[in-house]
Design an enzyme around this catalytic site. Structure first.
Site, mmCIF file in Angstrom:
data_model
loop_
_atom_site.group_PDB
_atom_site.id
_atom_site.type_symbol
_atom_site.label_atom_id
_atom_site.label_comp_id
_atom_site.label_asym_id
_atom_site.label_seq_id
_atom_site.Cartn_x
_atom_site.Cartn_y
_atom_site.Cartn_z
ATOM 1 N N GLY A 162 -81.727 62.890 -20.896
ATOM 2 C CA GLY A 162 -80.693 61.760 -20.492
ATOM 3 C C GLY A 162 -80.230 62.040 -18.922
ATOM 4 N N ARG A 214 -88.004 60.481 -21.838
ATOM 5 C CA ARG A 214 -88.280 61.312 -22.843
ATOM 6 C C ARG A 214 -89.825 61.332 -23.084
ATOM 7 N NH1 ARG A 214 -82.896 62.757 -24.171
ATOM 8 N NH2 ARG A 214 -81.472 61.216 -23.846
ATOM 9 N N GLY A 249 -81.541 68.617 -19.735
ATOM 10 C CA GLY A 249 -80.518 69.076 -20.682
ATOM 11 C C GLY A 249 -81.245 70.314 -21.567
ATOM 12 N N ASP A 250 -80.906 70.787 -22.640
ATOM 13 C CA ASP A 250 -81.888 71.765 -23.526
ATOM 14 C C ASP A 250 -83.015 71.262 -23.772
ATOM 15 O OD1 ASP A 250 -80.915 69.585 -25.200
ATOM 16 O OD2 ASP A 250 -80.874 71.163 -26.824
ATOM 17 N N GLY A 251 -83.317 70.138 -23.945
ATOM 18 C CA GLY A 251 -84.862 70.055 -24.315
ATOM 19 C C GLY A 251 -85.775 70.144 -23.064
ATOM 20 N N ARG A 256 -72.965 64.455 -28.177
ATOM 21 C CA ARG A 256 -73.894 65.012 -29.428
ATOM 22 C C ARG A 256 -73.100 66.027 -30.102
ATOM 23 N NH1 ARG A 256 -79.651 64.064 -28.287
ATOM 24 N NH2 ARG A 256 -79.653 63.183 -26.253
ATOM 25 N N GLU A 282 -68.312 62.434 -30.664
ATOM 26 C CA GLU A 282 -69.471 61.833 -31.534
ATOM 27 C C GLU A 282 -70.020 62.556 -32.684
ATOM 28 O OE1 GLU A 282 -73.690 60.647 -29.985
ATOM 29 O OE2 GLU A 282 -73.087 62.022 -28.370
ATOM 30 N N THR A 284 -76.770 67.469 -17.714
ATOM 31 C CA THR A 284 -76.372 66.618 -18.992
ATOM 32 C C THR A 284 -74.953 66.600 -18.829
ATOM 33 O OG1 THR A 284 -76.399 66.630 -21.317
ATOM 34 C CG2 THR A 284 -76.502 69.002 -19.937
ATOM 35 N N ASP A 297 -73.076 66.311 -21.628
ATOM 36 C CA ASP A 297 -72.519 66.905 -22.868
ATOM 37 C C ASP A 297 -71.968 68.319 -22.572
ATOM 38 O OD1 ASP A 297 -73.690 64.624 -23.743
ATOM 39 O OD2 ASP A 297 -75.548 65.461 -24.511
HETATM 40 P P1 ATP Z 1 -79.945 65.422 -22.715
HETATM 41 O O1 ATP Z 1 -79.129 66.638 -23.192
HETATM 42 O O2 ATP Z 1 -79.233 64.629 -21.853
HETATM 43 O O3 ATP Z 1 -80.381 64.535 -23.974
HETATM 44 P P2 ATP Z 1 -82.496 66.953 -22.795
HETATM 45 O O4 ATP Z 1 -83.217 67.436 -21.639
HETATM 46 O O5 ATP Z 1 -81.990 67.503 -23.828
HETATM 47 O O6 ATP Z 1 -81.388 66.065 -22.166
HETATM 48 P P3 ATP Z 1 -84.425 65.786 -24.476
HETATM 49 O O7 ATP Z 1 -84.859 64.169 -24.921
HETATM 50 O O8 ATP Z 1 -84.165 66.877 -25.394
HETATM 51 O O9 ATP Z 1 -83.467 65.812 -23.510
HETATM 52 O O10 ATP Z 1 -85.711 66.366 -23.918
HETATM 53 C C1 ATP Z 1 -86.223 65.806 -22.522
HETATM 54 C C2 ATP Z 1 -87.891 66.066 -22.662
HETATM 55 O O11 ATP Z 1 -88.133 67.413 -22.730
HETATM 56 C C3 ATP Z 1 -88.372 65.747 -24.100
HETATM 57 O O12 ATP Z 1 -88.726 64.447 -24.167
HETATM 58 C C4 ATP Z 1 -89.968 66.397 -24.025
HETATM 59 O O13 ATP Z 1 -90.911 65.954 -23.218
HETATM 60 C C5 ATP Z 1 -89.329 67.689 -23.489
HETATM 61 N N1 ATP Z 1 -88.982 68.782 -24.527
HETATM 62 C C6 ATP Z 1 -87.951 68.749 -25.273
HETATM 63 N N2 ATP Z 1 -88.113 69.757 -26.178
HETATM 64 C C7 ATP Z 1 -89.374 70.279 -26.036
HETATM 65 C C8 ATP Z 1 -89.934 71.795 -26.358
HETATM 66 N N3 ATP Z 1 -89.366 72.220 -27.461
HETATM 67 N N4 ATP Z 1 -91.046 72.141 -25.927
HETATM 68 C C9 ATP Z 1 -91.515 71.377 -24.852
HETATM 69 N N5 ATP Z 1 -91.039 70.036 -24.216
HETATM 70 C C10 ATP Z 1 -89.834 69.842 -24.904
#
Ligand code: ATP
Length: 323
Positions: free
Chosen positions: A14, A75, A105-107, A174, A225, A128, A130
Site C-alpha cells: 500500500g 502487490r 509494509g510488513d509484506g 488492518r 477496521e 505504511t 497502519d
Molecule cells: P501494507 O501494509 O500497506 O499493505 P505491505 O508491504 O504489507 O503493505 P503486502 O501486500 O503484504 O503489502 O506485500 C507487498 C508485496 O510484498 C506482496 O505483493 C509480495 O509481492 C511481497 N511479499 C509479501 N509477503 C511476502 C513473503 N512472505 N515473501 C516474499 N514476498 C512477499
C-alpha cells in the site's frame, strides 16, 4: 568490504504519504556519496520485469510534498513464486545492483528478508499508514493518516452536533488500532474501539444515552477496521437500543492520500538517508526505523518478529478524557 557503486529503490504494498520524501532522500544521499541510484517502478513486479530507471537529484525534484509514490507500487503474487523470485534475482544481477532499498509494509519487508537470504544486500524502510511494524516507533505515512482522520472527524462533528446525532467513524489500520486510537484521542472521541478487545454493546449504548442525558449534543465513536464490531453492526444496535439517529462514515482510502505532514517528511528523509549509509557501512538485511527519536537498524527477520501489546496507557487516556 566492497564499495557500494549502484543501488536501487522500490516502493511496494500500500502506498503511504512520505514514500516520495524517502525516495528523494535515498537518491540524493546516494548522489552525495557518488553512488548511482536506480528507481524501480511498480514494486516487486517491476523488479521482475526490469522496470529500472537511473535517477538523479533532478528526477526527485518537486516530490517532497506529494502523497503517493512516484515509483508507483504494486502487490505481486508472482514474486512469491520460485520462478518470479528467481527472475528478480537475475534482474538485480543484470543491473549489477549492490544494494536494494525496499520501502513498504510488513509484506514488502518479508520480501526484502527473502532477498537477503538469497544473498542480496537489502534494506527495509517502513512505509505504511497502519503503523503495524512495532520494531519502529513510527512508520512513514502514519502521522499523515492520523491528521487526515482528525480533519475529517472535525468536519463530521460540526454536522453531527448540529443534528444531535451519534456519529460512528471507521478508520483504517488492518489489525492495528493505532490510527483509530491516536485520531480518536486527538478528536475527543467519546468511545474508541480497537482490535483485540471485547466490547459489551449494551454498555456502549448506555454510554451514548448517558452522554445525551448529560446534555451532550453529539456522540463520536471511533472504530478501528480490525475491531471486533464493525461500524455498521454497532449502528444497528445503537439505533435499536437508544432510538437515536446514527450515521456511519467509513473513511477508507482518503486516509492513504494527501500531502505528507512535516513529521512524515522528516522521518522519511532521515530513514532514507540512513538506509543508504547502512548499506555503505556494509550492514545488509536490516530494517531501518526510529526508536525514542533515534534512527535504528536491526535484522529484518528479527524486526518482523517484534510484537507490541495493547496500548493500555492510551486506551485508558481515551476513556478518562471521555468521562
Ligand atoms: P501494507 O501494509 O500497506 O499493505 P505491505 O508491504 O504489507 O503493505 P503486502 O501486500 O503484504 O503489502 O506485500 C507487498 C508485496 O510484498 C506482496 O505483493 C509480495 O509481492 C511481497 N511479499 C509479501 N509477503 C511476502 C513473503 N512472505 N515473501 C516474499 N514476498 C512477499
Amino acid at each position: 568490504m566492497e564499495k557500494i557503486r549502484r543501488i536501487a529503490v522500490l516502493t511496494s504494498g500500500g502506498d503511504s504519504p512520505g514514500m516520495n520524501a524517502a525516495i528523494r532522500a535515498i537518491v540524493r544521499t546516494a548522489g552525495h556519496y557518488g553512488i548511482e541510484a536506480y528507481g524501480i517502478k511498480n514494486g516487486y513486479s517491476g523488479l521482475m520485469n526490469g522496470e529500472f530507471e537511473l535517477m538523479n537529484s533532478k528526477s526527485v525534484a518537486e516530490i517532497l510534498q506529494r502523497g503517493g509514490t512516484m515509483l508507483y507500487t504494486a502487490r505481486s503474487k508472482e514474486f512469491m513464486t520460485d520462478e518470479g523470485f528467481h527472475r528478480a534475482l537475475m534482474v538485480l544481477e543484470t543491473f549489477k545492483i549492490d544494494g536494494l532499498i525496499v520501502i513498504g509494509g510488513d509484506g514488502s519487508m518479508r520480501g526484502a528478508a527473502k532477498l537477503t537470504d538469497s544473498g542480496v544486500a537489502a534494506i527495509g524502510v517502513p512505509g505504511t499508514i497502519d503503523n503495524d511494524l512495532p520494531y519502529t516507533d513510527s512508520t512513514i505515512g502514519f502521522d499523515t493518516a492520523v491528521n487526515t482522520a482528525v480533519s475529517a472527524i472535525g468536519n463530521l462533528r460540526d454536522t453531527s452536533s448540529s443534528h444531535g446525532m451519534v456519529s460512528i467513524v471507521e478508520l483504517m489500520g488492518r489489525n492495528c488500532g493505532d490510527i483509530a486510537l491516536f485520531a480518536g484521542i486527538a478528536s475527543g472521541g467519546d468511545i474508541i474501539l480497537v482490535p483485540n478487545e471485547e466490547y459489551d454493546e449494551m454498555e456502549i449504548c448506555r454510554k451514548v444515552i448517558d452522554g445525551k442525558n448529560r446534555g451532550k449534543h453529539h456522540c463520536l465513536i471511533v472504530v478501528a477496521e480490525g475491531a471486533s464490531i464493525s461500524g455498521n453492526e454497532l449502528k444497528k444496535t445503537i439505533v435499536e437500543h437508544t432510538g437515536m439517529e446514527c450515521r456511519v462514515t467509513i473513511l477508507g482510502h482518503v486516509q492513504r492520500g494527501g500531502s505528507p505532514t512535516a513529521t512524515d517528511r522528516i522521518i522519511a528523509s532521515r530513514m532514507g538517508q540512513y538506509a543508504v549509509e547502512v548499506l555503505m557501512a556494509g550492514r545488509t538485511g536490516r530494517a531501518v526505523g526510529i526508536a525514542k527519536g533515534e534512527l535504528i537498524d536491526m535484522d529484518i527477520t528479527e524486526a518482523l518478529e517484534v510484537k507490541r501489546g495493547p496500548r493500555e496507557d492510551l486506551i485508558k487516556l481515551g476513556k478518562i478524557l471521555a468521562e
